[in-house]
Write an enzyme that holds these catalytic residues in place. Structure first.
Site, PDB file in Angstrom:
ATOM      1  N   CYS A   1      63.880  39.174  26.392  1.00  0.00           N
ATOM      2  CA  CYS A   1      65.015  39.368  27.482  1.00  0.00           C
ATOM      3  C   CYS A   1      64.896  38.481  28.612  1.00  0.00           C
ATOM      4  O   CYS A   1      63.714  38.322  29.216  1.00  0.00           O
ATOM      5  CB  CYS A   1      65.279  40.923  27.783  1.00  0.00           C
ATOM      6  SG  CYS A   1      65.513  41.936  26.307  1.00  0.00           S
TER       7      CYS A   1
ATOM      8  N   ARG B   1      63.874  33.470  25.873  1.00  0.00           N
ATOM      9  CA  ARG B   1      63.122  34.586  25.769  1.00  0.00           C
ATOM     10  C   ARG B   1      63.867  35.956  25.085  1.00  0.00           C
ATOM     11  O   ARG B   1      63.369  36.725  24.722  1.00  0.00           O
ATOM     12  CB  ARG B   1      63.432  35.208  27.088  1.00  0.00           C
ATOM     13  CG  ARG B   1      62.634  34.374  28.443  1.00  0.00           C
ATOM     14  CD  ARG B   1      62.868  34.760  29.946  1.00  0.00           C
ATOM     15  NE  ARG B   1      62.080  36.033  29.869  1.00  0.00           N
ATOM     16  CZ  ARG B   1      60.705  36.315  30.343  1.00  0.00           C
ATOM     17  NH1 ARG B   1      60.164  35.229  30.645  1.00  0.00           N
ATOM     18  NH2 ARG B   1      60.399  37.415  30.356  1.00  0.00           N
TER      19      ARG B   1
ATOM     20  N   TRP C   1      66.722  40.390  23.595  1.00  0.00           N
ATOM     21  CA  TRP C   1      65.694  40.551  22.279  1.00  0.00           C
ATOM     22  C   TRP C   1      65.508  41.951  22.297  1.00  0.00           C
ATOM     23  O   TRP C   1      64.753  42.755  22.922  1.00  0.00           O
ATOM     24  CB  TRP C   1      64.490  39.775  22.701  1.00  0.00           C
ATOM     25  CG  TRP C   1      63.430  39.754  21.447  1.00  0.00           C
ATOM     26  CD1 TRP C   1      63.325  38.577  20.714  1.00  0.00           C
ATOM     27  CD2 TRP C   1      62.485  40.328  21.037  1.00  0.00           C
ATOM     28  NE1 TRP C   1      62.633  38.774  19.580  1.00  0.00           N
ATOM     29  CE2 TRP C   1      61.962  40.013  19.898  1.00  0.00           C
ATOM     30  CE3 TRP C   1      62.125  41.568  21.556  1.00  0.00           C
ATOM     31  CZ2 TRP C   1      60.962  40.799  19.316  1.00  0.00           C
ATOM     32  CZ3 TRP C   1      60.920  42.510  20.824  1.00  0.00           C
ATOM     33  CH2 TRP C   1      60.516  41.795  19.540  1.00  0.00           C
TER      34      TRP C   1
ATOM     35  N   ASN D   1      64.656  44.273  31.293  1.00  0.00           N
ATOM     36  CA  ASN D   1      63.683  43.588  30.473  1.00  0.00           C
ATOM     37  C   ASN D   1      62.429  44.450  30.329  1.00  0.00           C
ATOM     38  O   ASN D   1      61.846  44.916  31.501  1.00  0.00           O
ATOM     39  CB  ASN D   1      63.198  42.140  31.081  1.00  0.00           C
ATOM     40  CG  ASN D   1      62.009  41.738  30.191  1.00  0.00           C
ATOM     41  OD1 ASN D   1      61.877  41.687  29.160  1.00  0.00           O
ATOM     42  ND2 ASN D   1      61.598  40.748  30.987  1.00  0.00           N
ATOM     43  N   GLY D   2      62.227  44.910  29.208  1.00  0.00           N
ATOM     44  CA  GLY D   2      60.915  45.816  29.026  1.00  0.00           C
ATOM     45  C   GLY D   2      61.237  47.265  28.146  1.00  0.00           C
ATOM     46  O   GLY D   2      62.155  46.912  27.330  1.00  0.00           O
TER      47      GLY D   2
ATOM     48  N   GLU E   1      47.128  27.150  13.039  1.00  0.00           N
ATOM     49  CA  GLU E   1      48.058  26.986  13.846  1.00  0.00           C
ATOM     50  C   GLU E   1      49.103  26.163  12.993  1.00  0.00           C
ATOM     51  O   GLU E   1      50.371  26.541  13.149  1.00  0.00           O
ATOM     52  CB  GLU E   1      47.683  26.106  15.185  1.00  0.00           C
ATOM     53  CG  GLU E   1      48.567  25.275  15.888  1.00  0.00           C
ATOM     54  CD  GLU E   1      49.549  26.350  16.522  1.00  0.00           C
ATOM     55  OE1 GLU E   1      49.098  27.636  16.573  1.00  0.00           O
ATOM     56  OE2 GLU E   1      50.553  26.094  17.288  1.00  0.00           O
TER      57      GLU E   1
ATOM     58  N   LYS F   1      53.054  27.611  12.733  1.00  0.00           N
ATOM     59  CA  LYS F   1      54.106  26.800  13.038  1.00  0.00           C
ATOM     60  C   LYS F   1      55.031  26.757  11.918  1.00  0.00           C
ATOM     61  O   LYS F   1      56.362  26.814  12.151  1.00  0.00           O
ATOM     62  CB  LYS F   1      53.735  25.228  13.407  1.00  0.00           C
ATOM     63  CG  LYS F   1      53.098  25.136  14.747  1.00  0.00           C
ATOM     64  CD  LYS F   1      53.828  24.912  15.943  1.00  0.00           C
ATOM     65  CE  LYS F   1      53.724  26.328  16.593  1.00  0.00           C
ATOM     66  NZ  LYS F   1      52.998  26.857  17.476  1.00  0.00           N
TER      67      LYS F   1
ATOM     68  N   GLU G   1      56.940  30.088  11.564  1.00  0.00           N
ATOM     69  CA  GLU G   1      57.697  30.537  12.596  1.00  0.00           C
ATOM     70  C   GLU G   1      59.101  29.930  12.747  1.00  0.00           C
ATOM     71  O   GLU G   1      60.140  30.433  12.973  1.00  0.00           O
ATOM     72  CB  GLU G   1      56.987  29.915  14.058  1.00  0.00           C
ATOM     73  CG  GLU G   1      56.209  30.927  14.712  1.00  0.00           C
ATOM     74  CD  GLU G   1      55.546  30.472  16.161  1.00  0.00           C
ATOM     75  OE1 GLU G   1      55.902  31.027  17.077  1.00  0.00           O
ATOM     76  OE2 GLU G   1      55.237  29.088  16.187  1.00  0.00           O
TER      77      GLU G   1
ATOM     78  N   HIS H   1      37.563  32.490  -2.925  1.00  0.00           N
ATOM     79  CA  HIS H   1      37.468  33.957  -3.134  1.00  0.00           C
ATOM     80  C   HIS H   1      38.608  34.528  -2.980  1.00  0.00           C
ATOM     81  O   HIS H   1      38.600  35.958  -2.525  1.00  0.00           O
ATOM     82  CB  HIS H   1      36.436  34.062  -1.834  1.00  0.00           C
ATOM     83  CG  HIS H   1      35.041  33.517  -1.773  1.00  0.00           C
ATOM     84  ND1 HIS H   1      34.083  33.832  -2.733  1.00  0.00           N
ATOM     85  CD2 HIS H   1      34.880  32.612  -0.976  1.00  0.00           C
ATOM     86  CE1 HIS H   1      32.926  33.040  -2.224  1.00  0.00           C
ATOM     87  NE2 HIS H   1      33.616  32.221  -1.407  1.00  0.00           N
TER      88      HIS H   1
ATOM     89  N   LYS I   1      59.931  33.527  23.265  1.00  0.00           N
ATOM     90  CA  LYS I   1      59.168  32.823  23.637  1.00  0.00           C
ATOM     91  C   LYS I   1      57.852  33.439  24.362  1.00  0.00           C
ATOM     92  O   LYS I   1      56.857  33.436  24.078  1.00  0.00           O
ATOM     93  CB  LYS I   1      59.494  31.873  24.841  1.00  0.00           C
ATOM     94  CG  LYS I   1      58.690  30.740  25.469  1.00  0.00           C
ATOM     95  CD  LYS I   1      58.311  29.687  24.413  1.00  0.00           C
ATOM     96  CE  LYS I   1      57.409  28.550  25.002  1.00  0.00           C
ATOM     97  NZ  LYS I   1      56.590  28.056  24.069  1.00  0.00           N
TER      98      LYS I   1
HETATM   99  C1  AGP Z   1      53.532  30.129  19.582  1.00  0.00           C
HETATM  100  O1  AGP Z   1      54.121  29.019  18.847  1.00  0.00           O
HETATM  101  C2  AGP Z   1      54.299  31.445  19.357  1.00  0.00           C
HETATM  102  N1  AGP Z   1      55.654  31.446  19.817  1.00  0.00           N
HETATM  103  C3  AGP Z   1      53.314  32.739  19.897  1.00  0.00           C
HETATM  104  O2  AGP Z   1      52.238  32.771  18.893  1.00  0.00           O
HETATM  105  C4  AGP Z   1      52.671  32.324  21.360  1.00  0.00           C
HETATM  106  O3  AGP Z   1      51.615  31.396  21.287  1.00  0.00           O
HETATM  107  C5  AGP Z   1      52.108  33.833  21.722  1.00  0.00           C
HETATM  108  O4  AGP Z   1      53.168  34.649  21.935  1.00  0.00           O
HETATM  109  C6  AGP Z   1      51.424  33.586  23.087  1.00  0.00           C
HETATM  110  O5  AGP Z   1      52.033  33.186  23.986  1.00  0.00           O
HETATM  111  P1  AGP Z   1      51.398  33.089  25.517  1.00  0.00           P
HETATM  112  O6  AGP Z   1      50.889  31.856  25.298  1.00  0.00           O
HETATM  113  O7  AGP Z   1      52.645  32.614  26.490  1.00  0.00           O
HETATM  114  O8  AGP Z   1      50.726  34.022  26.035  1.00  0.00           O
END
Ligand code: AGP
Length: 617
Positions: free
Chosen positions: A2, A27, A74, A100-101, A490, A494, A497, A513, A612
C-alpha cells in the site's frame, strides 16, 4: 504494501496525489483511490485496478480541492473490490482515512463500534479505524478545543490499536487539516513552498520538494495549512529534522527502456561503481566503511556473524556467508528474518548482526533487527533506502547507493548487496589473517566487476533468444554449488516472481537426492557451472539430467569445455575472481527471467500478488 499520499497546499490536490500514487504503485496495485475535501464535503474516486485506470476515470475538473489523500492498495483484509478500496469514510461522514498496515484487534473494536451504531460497508480493518476516530471525534466535541479536536481523536484511537499503520486522516469540519501517524509503516513529510506532502516513500513527493522529515514510529504530524507540528502518542513535542533527498525525479523515470526491471538490470555497472566509491583503502588492500560505528578492535573480536534478510536480500546474505567464512574465517549464520524472530536460537556474546534490505522497510527484517537489539546485540545494516526505518534504527551500516529501484523484482540492489558483502568479507579478512597480497588481489578483482558485468550484459540478445525458446515450460530447476547455490536460488526466485513459472533451486549435487524425480523433457535445468574446481562434479550432475531427457541450459565461464551435446544451450560469462563470480553469474539469470516474462506477456514490473516492499508480517 500500500502506498499513501496526502496533500495540503495552494495547488489543486488531485493531480499531485495521482502522480504520487503512480510512483507508489510498486507498493501495491490491487486498487487505488483518492478523496479531496471541498466545501466541507469529501469527493471520492476509487476503483479496483491500476492507478492509470483511476486517472482515466477521474475527471480532472471535478476535483478542485487543495487538501486530499490517496491510496494504492495491496489487499490484506478483504478482497479486491471497489468497496474495500481506500479512502474509507466513517459512517457519520465526518472522517476520511487512508491506511497502510494491519490493525490486529480490529474485530474487537468493530464489535464495540457496532454497539454505538457505527455501520460498516467494507471488510477492511481500515474502516474500523476510521469509525473509531469518528467515535472519539464525536465524544471530543465538548472536551477539546476545536484546534486540537481531530488530533486528540486520532491520538485516542491509536492508543487502542494493536498492529501497524501509516495513516492520513481528514475531517469534513477541518478544511485545512490533515493528521498523519505511523507505527511500523513508513511515512515521510515533504516540506515544500507553502505546501506539505505526506507519503510512504520519497519518490511520491520528490517532484514537489526535496526537503523531507522522516517520521518515527509512535509519531503523529498535525498539518494545518502550511504549518505542521510533530508529537508523540503521549503528547510530547518532537523537533523536526529536515533532511535533503539526494536523488532527483529523473532517476525514477523509465527513459528509453520498456520496463523498470530492464532499466535496472542495465544500471548495474553504475550501481556497482557507486557501492565501491570511496570505500577502498589508499594502499588498495582492503575495504573501508565509514558508517559501521564499530571499532576495528571490536570487529577483530567478533567470533560469529548472524545475517537476517528476506527474499532476494537473503540470497545476498547467503553468498556473503560463504565469502566471509572463506576470507575471514568467521563462522556465519544466515537466516530468514521472519524465522529468526521466533526461532529462539542460542546467541553467543561476541556475535555481530547484519540485516540486509533494499527498501529498509521490510517488516520481518525490521522485527529481526529489533529482536537482536532487544537482546543487547549491535545490528548493522546493508541498505539501499536512505532514511528508511532500518537505516535509522540500525546501530551502524553501509548504504548501497544503488539509486531508486522501482521494479518489484530486485536486480541492481541484489548485485550491489553482493558487492558490499564481498567488500565486507575482504574487510573482516584483512582484520584477521588475510595477507596484503591477497587483499590487493581481491580489491582489484572487485574494481573490475562493473566492466565484467558490462560484458555479461552484451549477451542480452543471445539470452533473449534462449529465453524465447524456454518460455513455454511450466517447471524449471536451477542448480549451482557453494556460493552459486544462492545465485541459483535467486535465478529461480526471479523466474517465479515475474513469469509465474514454477522454479526450484538446489545445490547441484543435491539434485539426485529427490528433485531428479521431476526430470523429463518438460522440465529444463539451468546450471551455473563455471570452470572451477567443482566443474567436473557439476558436469556429472548435468550428465545425470541429460540421461533422463531433461533439457539443459548452462551458464558458464568462457574457459569451460563441455562434452559435446551435453548442454542444449550455453550462455557464456567472462572468467572472474571468486569474489566477483556471483555478481557476474547473476546477470544472465536476470536477463533470462526478464525475457521469459516478456515473451509470456507478463506484467514485468508489477507481477501479480506481489508488492515491492513488504511492510506487513
Ligand atoms: C525481490 O525480487 C523480491 N521482490 C523480494 O524477495 C524482496 O527481495 C524482499 O521482499 C526483501 O525486500 P527488501 O530487500 O526491501 O527488504
Amino acid at each position: 504494501m500500500c502506498g499513501i499520499v496526502g496533500y495540503v497546499g495552494q495547488a489543486i490536490a488531485a493531480p499531485i496525489i495521482l502522480e504520487g500514487l503512480k510512483r507508489l504503485e510498486y507498493r501495491g496495485y490491487d486498487s487505488a483511490g483518492l478523496t479531496v475535501l471541498e466545501d466541507g464535503r469529501f469527493k471520492i474516486a476509487k476503483q479496483i485496478g491500476r492507478v492509470e485506470g483511476l486517472i482515466k476515470s477521474t475527471p480532472a475538473k471535478s476535483l478542485t480541492g487543495s487538501v486530499g489523500i490517496g491510496h494504492t492498495r495491496w489487499a490484506t483484509h478483504g478482497g479486491v473490490t471497489n468497496t474495500n478500496a481506500h479512502p474509507h469514510l466513517s459512517s457519520d461522514g465526518k472522517i476520511a482515512i487512508i491506511h497502510n498496515g494491519v490493525i490486529e484487534n480490529f474485530t474487537a473494536i468493530k464489535k464495540f463500534l457496532l454497539t454505538k451504531d457505527y455501520a460498516f460497508s467494507s471488510e477492511t480493518d481500515t474502516e474500523v479505524l476510521c469509525n473509531l476516530i469518528a467515535y472519539h471525534y464525536a465524544k471530543e466535541s465538548e472536551a477539546a478545543p476545536d484546534e486540537s479536536r481531530l488530533l486528540d481523536s486520532v491520538r485516542k484511537t491509536l492508543l487502542h490499536v494493536e498492529g501497524t499503520y501509516g495513516i492520513c486522516v481528514l475531517c469534513a469540519d477541518c478544511p485545512q487539516e490533515l493528521i498523519a501517524a505511523r507505527q511500523g509503516s513508513p511515512l515521510i513529510l515533504g516540506v515544500g513552498q507553502d505546501e506539505l506532502v505526506i507519503a510512504s516513500d520519497v519518490s511520491a513527493l520528490v517532484s514537489r520538494t526535496q526537503n523531507v522529515v522522516y517520521l518515527n514510529d509512535g509519531e503523529l504530524v498535525a498539518i494545518n495549512g502550511s504549518a505542521f507540528q510533530i508529537s508523540t502518542l503521549d503528547k510530547a513535542g518532537v523537533s523536526p529534522v529536515i533532511d535533503q533527498v539526494t536523488w532527483n525525479i529523473e532517476e525514477a523515470e523509465l527513459g528509453d527502456f520498456s520496463h523498470f526491471m530492464e532499466k535496472e538490470i542495465f544500471e548495474q555497472p553504475t550501481a556497482l561503481e557507486n557501492a565501491m566509491r570511496g570505500r577502498f583503502s589508499e594502499d588498495g588492500s582492503t575495504a573501508i566503511f565509514g558508517g559501521l560505528n564499530i571499532s576495528a578492535h571490536d570487529l577483530r573480536d567478533t567470533s560469529r556473524l548472524m545475517i537476517c534478510a528476506c527474499g532476494t536480500a537473503l540470497h545476498a546474505g547467503l553468498v556473503t556467508e560463504h565469502l566471509i567464512e572463506r576470507f575471514a574465517r568467521i563462522p556465519v549464520e544466515c537466516d530468514h528474518a521472519s524465522e529468526f524472530r521466533y526461532r529462539n536460537t542460542p546467541l553467543f556474546a561476541q556475535t555481530l548482526f547484519f540485516v540486509i534490505s533494499q527498501s529498509g522497510e521490510t517488516i520481518d527484517t525490521l522485527a529481526a533487527m529489533r529482536e537482536a537489539q532487544r537482546k543487547g546485540f549491535k545490528v548493522l545494516a546493508i541498505n539501499n533506502g536512505v532514511g528508511s526505518t532500518i537505516a535509522r534504527q540500525a546501530d551502524g551500516g553501509i548504504y548501497q547507493h544503488a539509486g531508486p529501484e522501482i521494479g518489484v523484482a530486485s536486480t541492481k540492489a541484489f548485485t550491489s548487496q553482493l558487492m558490499l558483502g564481498a567488500m565486507l568479507a575482504l574487510y573482516l579478512g584483512r582484520l584477521r589473517d588475510m595477507s596484503f597480497r591477497d587483499g590487493v588481489e581481491i580489491v582489484n578483482a572487485l574494481k573490475g566487476a562493473p566492466a565484467l558485468v558490462r560484458q555479461a550484459l552484451e549477451q542480452a540478445d543471445h539470452i533473449k533468444t534462449v529465453a524465447q525458446k524456454y518460455a513455454r515450460y511450466y517447471d524449471m530447476l536451477f542448480l549451482g554449488r557453494l556460493e552459486l547455490f544462492p545465485i541459483a536460488s535467486e535465478g529461480a526466485l526471479k523466474l517465479k516472481e515475474i513469469s509465474y513459472i514454477h522454479a526450484e533451486a538446489y545445490p547441484a549435487a543435491e539434485m539426485k537426492h529427490g528433485p531428479i524425480a521431476l526430470i523429463n523433457s518438460e522440465c529444463p535445468s539451468v546450471f551455473i557451472v563455471p570452470a572451477n574446481e567443482l566443474f567436473n562434479k557439476v558436469v556429472s550432475s548435468m550428465q545425470e539430467i541429460k540421461a533422463r531427457g531433461g533439457p539443459i541450459i548452462a551458464i558458464t565461464t568462457s574457459d569451460a569445455e563441455f562434452p559435446p551435446g551435453l548442454a542444449d544451450d550455453v550462455i557464456t560469462i567472462p572468467c572472474c575472481h571468486e569474489a566477483v563470480l556471483p555478481i557476474v553469474a547473476t546477470i544472465p539469470l536476470q536477463l533470462f527471467s526478464y525475457y521469459v516474462a516478456v515473451e509470456r506477456g507478463c506484467d514485468v514490473d508489477k507481477p501479480r500478488n506481489l508488492a515491492k516492499s513488504v511492510t506487513v508480517e
